[in-house]
Design a protein around this motif. Structure first.
Motif, PDB file in Angstrom:
ATOM      1  N   PRO A  61      26.656  19.991 -10.868  1.00 10.52           N
ATOM      2  CA  PRO A  61      27.356  20.795  -9.854  1.00 10.52           C
ATOM      3  C   PRO A  61      26.506  21.065  -8.614  1.00 10.52           C
ATOM      4  O   PRO A  61      27.040  21.353  -7.541  1.00 10.52           O
ATOM      5  CB  PRO A  61      27.703  22.088 -10.593  1.00 10.52           C
ATOM      6  CG  PRO A  61      26.746  22.155 -11.739  1.00 10.52           C
ATOM      7  CD  PRO A  61      26.492  20.734 -12.135  1.00 10.52           C
ATOM      8  N   ASN A  62      25.186  20.967  -8.757  1.00 13.49           N
ATOM      9  CA  ASN A  62      24.296  21.188  -7.621  1.00 13.49           C
ATOM     10  C   ASN A  62      23.811  19.879  -6.994  1.00 13.49           C
ATOM     11  O   ASN A  62      22.960  19.902  -6.104  1.00 13.49           O
ATOM     12  CB  ASN A  62      23.080  22.010  -8.059  1.00 13.49           C
ATOM     13  CG  ASN A  62      23.449  23.427  -8.443  1.00 13.49           C
ATOM     14  OD1 ASN A  62      24.133  24.120  -7.699  1.00 13.49           O
ATOM     15  ND2 ASN A  62      23.017  23.861  -9.620  1.00 13.49           N
ATOM     16  N   GLY A  63      24.337  18.762  -7.461  1.00 18.65           N
ATOM     17  CA  GLY A  63      23.880  17.461  -6.988  1.00 18.65           C
ATOM     18  C   GLY A  63      24.578  16.997  -5.736  1.00 18.65           C
ATOM     19  O   GLY A  63      24.857  15.803  -5.564  1.00 18.65           O
ATOM     20  N   GLY A  65      25.334  18.242  -1.273  1.00 16.32           N
ATOM     21  CA  GLY A  65      25.217  19.218  -0.200  1.00 16.32           C
ATOM     22  C   GLY A  65      23.829  19.326   0.395  1.00 16.32           C
ATOM     23  O   GLY A  65      22.920  18.551   0.073  1.00 16.32           O
ATOM     24  N   SER A  66      23.682  20.310   1.271  1.00 19.19           N
ATOM     25  CA  SER A  66      22.411  20.529   1.965  1.00 19.19           C
ATOM     26  C   SER A  66      21.827  21.894   1.638  1.00 19.19           C
ATOM     27  O   SER A  66      21.207  22.542   2.480  1.00 19.19           O
ATOM     28  CB  SER A  66      22.610  20.388   3.481  1.00 19.19           C
ATOM     29  OG  SER A  66      23.057  19.091   3.808  1.00 19.19           O
ATOM     30  N   SER A  67      22.046  22.338   0.405  1.00 17.57           N
ATOM     31  CA  SER A  67      21.463  23.599  -0.053  1.00 17.57           C
ATOM     32  C   SER A  67      19.966  23.423  -0.281  1.00 17.57           C
ATOM     33  O   SER A  67      19.460  22.297  -0.391  1.00 17.57           O
ATOM     34  CB  SER A  67      22.121  24.037  -1.360  1.00 17.57           C
ATOM     35  OG  SER A  67      21.794  23.125  -2.404  1.00 17.57           O
ATOM     36  N   ARG A  68      19.257  24.535  -0.383  1.00 12.79           N
ATOM     37  CA  ARG A  68      17.823  24.485  -0.674  1.00 12.79           C
ATOM     38  C   ARG A  68      17.571  23.739  -1.979  1.00 12.79           C
ATOM     39  O   ARG A  68      16.692  22.875  -2.051  1.00 12.79           O
ATOM     40  CB  ARG A  68      17.250  25.910  -0.747  1.00 12.79           C
ATOM     41  CG  ARG A  68      15.782  25.977  -1.165  1.00 12.79           C
ATOM     42  CD  ARG A  68      15.248  27.392  -1.064  1.00 12.79           C
ATOM     43  NE  ARG A  68      15.163  27.796   0.330  1.00 12.79           N
ATOM     44  CZ  ARG A  68      14.116  27.568   1.128  1.00 12.79           C
ATOM     45  NH1 ARG A  68      13.056  26.912   0.649  1.00 12.79           N
ATOM     46  NH2 ARG A  68      14.114  27.965   2.371  1.00 12.79           N
ATOM     47  N   PHE A  69      18.348  24.067  -3.002  1.00 10.51           N
ATOM     48  CA  PHE A  69      18.145  23.439  -4.304  1.00 10.51           C
ATOM     49  C   PHE A  69      18.301  21.925  -4.207  1.00 10.51           C
ATOM     50  O   PHE A  69      17.424  21.174  -4.650  1.00 10.51           O
ATOM     51  CB  PHE A  69      19.146  24.006  -5.321  1.00 10.51           C
ATOM     52  CG  PHE A  69      18.990  23.440  -6.704  1.00 10.51           C
ATOM     53  CD1 PHE A  69      18.166  24.053  -7.629  1.00 10.51           C
ATOM     54  CD2 PHE A  69      19.662  22.275  -7.080  1.00 10.51           C
ATOM     55  CE1 PHE A  69      18.015  23.522  -8.914  1.00 10.51           C
ATOM     56  CE2 PHE A  69      19.513  21.742  -8.347  1.00 10.51           C
ATOM     57  CZ  PHE A  69      18.692  22.367  -9.262  1.00 10.51           C
ATOM     58  N   HIS A  70      19.406  21.472  -3.639  1.00  5.44           N
ATOM     59  CA  HIS A  70      19.683  20.042  -3.641  1.00  5.44           C
ATOM     60  C   HIS A  70      18.736  19.274  -2.734  1.00  5.44           C
ATOM     61  O   HIS A  70      18.288  18.170  -3.087  1.00  5.44           O
ATOM     62  CB  HIS A  70      21.133  19.764  -3.227  1.00  5.44           C
ATOM     63  CG  HIS A  70      21.477  18.313  -3.297  1.00  5.44           C
ATOM     64  ND1 HIS A  70      21.941  17.601  -2.204  1.00  5.44           N
ATOM     65  CD2 HIS A  70      21.398  17.420  -4.319  1.00  5.44           C
ATOM     66  CE1 HIS A  70      22.138  16.340  -2.563  1.00  5.44           C
ATOM     67  NE2 HIS A  70      21.821  16.199  -3.830  1.00  5.44           N
ATOM     68  N   LEU A  71      18.407  19.795  -1.565  1.00  5.39           N
ATOM     69  CA  LEU A  71      17.518  19.061  -0.663  1.00  5.39           C
ATOM     70  C   LEU A  71      16.126  18.888  -1.261  1.00  5.39           C
ATOM     71  O   LEU A  71      15.525  17.815  -1.149  1.00  5.39           O
ATOM     72  CB  LEU A  71      17.435  19.761   0.686  1.00  5.39           C
ATOM     73  CG  LEU A  71      18.667  19.658   1.576  1.00  5.39           C
ATOM     74  CD1 LEU A  71      18.411  20.337   2.925  1.00  5.39           C
ATOM     75  CD2 LEU A  71      19.087  18.204   1.801  1.00  5.39           C
ATOM     76  N   GLU A  73      15.335  18.857  -4.466  1.00  4.92           N
ATOM     77  CA  GLU A  73      15.473  17.878  -5.544  1.00  4.92           C
ATOM     78  C   GLU A  73      15.622  16.460  -4.993  1.00  4.92           C
ATOM     79  O   GLU A  73      15.011  15.508  -5.497  1.00  4.92           O
ATOM     80  CB  GLU A  73      16.691  18.222  -6.411  1.00  4.92           C
ATOM     81  CG  GLU A  73      16.566  19.512  -7.209  1.00  4.92           C
ATOM     82  CD  GLU A  73      15.584  19.378  -8.356  1.00  4.92           C
ATOM     83  OE1 GLU A  73      15.722  18.415  -9.132  1.00  4.92           O
ATOM     84  OE2 GLU A  73      14.681  20.225  -8.460  1.00  4.92           O
ATOM     85  N   ALA A  74      16.429  16.313  -3.957  1.00  3.81           N
ATOM     86  CA  ALA A  74      16.698  14.992  -3.398  1.00  3.81           C
ATOM     87  C   ALA A  74      15.453  14.386  -2.764  1.00  3.81           C
ATOM     88  O   ALA A  74      15.174  13.192  -2.933  1.00  3.81           O
ATOM     89  CB  ALA A  74      17.820  15.086  -2.357  1.00  3.81           C
ATOM     90  N   VAL A  75      14.688  15.182  -2.036  1.00  9.41           N
ATOM     91  CA  VAL A  75      13.492  14.673  -1.381  1.00  9.41           C
ATOM     92  C   VAL A  75      12.441  14.277  -2.422  1.00  9.41           C
ATOM     93  O   VAL A  75      11.821  13.211  -2.319  1.00  9.41           O
ATOM     94  CB  VAL A  75      12.922  15.710  -0.395  1.00  9.41           C
ATOM     95  CG1 VAL A  75      11.509  15.331   0.053  1.00  9.41           C
ATOM     96  CG2 VAL A  75      13.836  15.836   0.822  1.00  9.41           C
ATOM     97  N   ASN A  76      12.239  15.105  -3.422  1.00  8.77           N
ATOM     98  CA  ASN A  76      11.259  14.771  -4.463  1.00  8.77           C
ATOM     99  C   ASN A  76      11.656  13.492  -5.203  1.00  8.77           C
ATOM    100  O   ASN A  76      10.797  12.650  -5.511  1.00  8.77           O
ATOM    101  CB  ASN A  76      11.116  15.934  -5.433  1.00  8.77           C
ATOM    102  CG  ASN A  76      10.350  17.103  -4.847  1.00  8.77           C
ATOM    103  OD1 ASN A  76       9.553  16.931  -3.916  1.00  8.77           O
ATOM    104  ND2 ASN A  76      10.587  18.295  -5.357  1.00  8.77           N
TER     105      ASN A  76
END
Length: 306
Positions: A61-63, A65-71, A73-76
């Protein structure tokens, strides 16, 4: 380029190509992994551009958007797939209206300060999306977006109506995707002729925005005429026209094989004449939407970007 082999990467580098673009959703990370393998031993010779925002994991569900959590995770995850410690240009793949702009920009600021990202950009933003983000960045001292990855071609000139003037005013360069209009400007489409049976055009032409047949043929006719004058291919002329446009920093080319890559690379090292550019402008001009057609009636105060 969504993926590139080592041989093609070397060919690109030798021709002066330094930037390679990808995204986490291209083949669900595989494109980033292939690029990471292809640039081994030459990381300092290339610029890596990647993107995130669109849904990556359908079960998370958090995978998206541009939220702090997802960004974060996505960058790492992108850094691991690319086998590098930093991304030269990280772009938001689309605007996330459900996440405050302040949260997105503060997260990107943290990632820049951590050394994981060098520069930031956007893709597929409306004018007000981009301007609001720039205003928030100015207010809080966050990194400003320096690139706008956008669709722009001889048969798709909507970028000129608002995003190009905004880019000039705010110093945001255009990174053009689909510069050949979903393959329509490769020279394979001609008036009264069917598409080649083995061509991928059967699949790609339906993916992009509709283009009226007569409008497309008019543009291709102009390209054909200039091809006879210059000895260049239709593809090379279409790309060269883009490279001369205001705000355009680079175009993203996607070659299926080395011959296509050679053809695309032949778009640089020369320039269309002012008269040839005028002919292409005239052939590809369409009436813009309101209020842009109204503004064009007052060129004294609303001149076209130069």
């Amino acid at each position: 380029m969504k993926s590139v082999g080592a041989a093609r990467r070397r060919r690109s580098n030798d021709a002066g190509v330094t930037m390679f673009d990808t995204a986490d959703v291209y083949s669900r990370g595989t494109s980033e992994s292939i690029l990471g393998e292809a640039i081994k031993g030459r990381r300092d010779k290339v610029i890596i551009s990647t993107k995130a925002t669109f849904r990556f994991d359908p079960d998370d569900p958090n995978g998206v958007g541009s939220s702090r959590f997802h960004l974060i995770e996505a960058v790492n995850a992108a850094l691991a797939r690319l086998q590098t410690d930093h991304i030269d240009l990280f772009q938001l793949h689309g605007f996330d209206a459900k996440t405050p702009v302040e949260e997105t920009l503060s997260t990107l600021d943290d990632l820049v300060r951590a050394g994981k990202i060098r520069y930031t950009g956007v893709s597929n933003f409306s004018g007000w999306h981009l301007q609001k983000s720039l205003d928030v960045a100015n207010r809080y001292g966050y990194p400003r977006y320096v690139a706008n990855q956008t669709y722009y071609s001889l048969i798709g000139r909507d970028y000129e109506w608002e995003l190009m003037p905004l880019g000039l005013d705010q110093g945001v360069g255009a990174v053009v995707w689909s510069p050949l209009g979903w393959g329509r400007l490769t020279g394979k489409i001609r008036r009264g002729q069917p598409l080649p049976e083995t061509s991928r055009l059967y699949k790609t032409v339906d993916m992009g925005p509709p283009v009226p047949d007569e409008y497309l043929y008019r543009v291709v006719d102009a390209l054909d005429a200039i091809a006879e004058e210059t000895g260049k291919t239709v593809t090379q002329i279409a790309l060269n026209w883009l490279l001369q446009r205001p705000t355009v920093s680079t175009v993203l080319i996607g070659a299926r094989n080395e011959e296509q890559l050679r053809q695309n690379l032949g778009a640089v090292g020369w320039n269309l004449t002012a008269e040839q550019v005028r002919k292409l402008d005239e052939a590809s001009t369409v009436r813009p939407a309101y209020p842009y057609w109204h503004q064009q009636g007052f060129p004294e105060r609303n001149p076209f970007p130069v």
